[in-house]
Motif scaffolding. Structure first.
Motif, PDB file in Angstrom:
ATOM      1  N   MET A  80      39.567  52.122  44.696  1.00  0.00           N
ATOM      2  CA  MET A  80      40.659  51.912  43.748  1.00  0.00           C
ATOM      3  C   MET A  80      40.706  50.453  43.253  1.00  0.00           C
ATOM      4  O   MET A  80      41.348  50.171  42.268  1.00  0.00           O
ATOM      5  N   LYS A  81      40.020  49.557  43.943  1.00  0.00           N
ATOM      6  CA  LYS A  81      40.038  48.144  43.561  1.00  0.00           C
ATOM      7  C   LYS A  81      39.622  47.911  42.108  1.00  0.00           C
ATOM      8  O   LYS A  81      40.267  47.111  41.413  1.00  0.00           O
ATOM      9  N   PRO A  82      38.585  48.592  41.584  1.00  0.00           N
ATOM     10  CA  PRO A  82      38.240  48.356  40.167  1.00  0.00           C
ATOM     11  C   PRO A  82      39.399  48.665  39.212  1.00  0.00           C
ATOM     12  O   PRO A  82      39.531  48.035  38.166  1.00  0.00           O
ATOM     13  N   TYR A  83      40.247  49.610  39.591  1.00  0.00           N
ATOM     14  CA  TYR A  83      41.382  49.942  38.729  1.00  0.00           C
ATOM     15  C   TYR A  83      42.459  48.860  38.770  1.00  0.00           C
ATOM     16  O   TYR A  83      43.155  48.649  37.786  1.00  0.00           O
ATOM     17  N   ILE A  84      42.571  48.169  39.884  1.00  0.00           N
ATOM     18  CA  ILE A  84      43.494  47.035  39.954  1.00  0.00           C
ATOM     19  C   ILE A  84      43.070  45.988  38.934  1.00  0.00           C
ATOM     20  O   ILE A  84      43.897  45.418  38.223  1.00  0.00           O
ATOM     21  N   ASP A  85      41.769  45.754  38.854  1.00  0.00           N
ATOM     22  CA  ASP A  85      41.258  44.797  37.872  1.00  0.00           C
ATOM     23  C   ASP A  85      41.558  45.263  36.448  1.00  0.00           C
ATOM     24  O   ASP A  85      41.938  44.454  35.592  1.00  0.00           O
ATOM     25  N   LYS A  86      41.422  46.552  36.183  1.00  0.00           N
ATOM     26  CA  LYS A  86      41.718  47.090  34.850  1.00  0.00           C
ATOM     27  C   LYS A  86      43.202  46.958  34.517  1.00  0.00           C
ATOM     28  O   LYS A  86      43.567  46.635  33.387  1.00  0.00           O
TER      29      LYS A  86
END
Length: 84
Positions: free
Chosen positions: A1-7
């Protein structure tokens, strides 16, 4: 889910929206955002995206007001909230 935090950060940062990111040992993330006088909590967990508007009447709950399983559907809802 970390990539979505960046988004999510990429969506809210250019608008100068105050936010805080929290991560948990379970792998879940929470993003608190303040827009004008409104407070929202975004929850990312188990490949789901949730968003809640937190008020004095409803308070904070671990169950989001709205839950999405697809990023694009969640992103559309988040963009509505941050562009109000």
């Amino acid at each position: 889910m970390k990539p979505y935090i960046d988004k999510i950060s990429e969506l809210i940062r250019p608008k100068g929206i105050r936010h805080e990111i929290h991560s948990f040992d379970s792998g879940a993330f929470m993003v608190d955002i303040w827009i004008k006088n409104d407070f929202y909590c975004i929850q990312l967990f188990e490949n789901k995206f949730g968003i809640s508007k937190v008020t004095e009447e409803n308070g904070f709950c671990t169950i989001p007001d709205k839950t999405y399983t697809e990023w694009e559907n969640f992103k559309t809802e988040l963009e509505k909230v941050i562009n109000e």
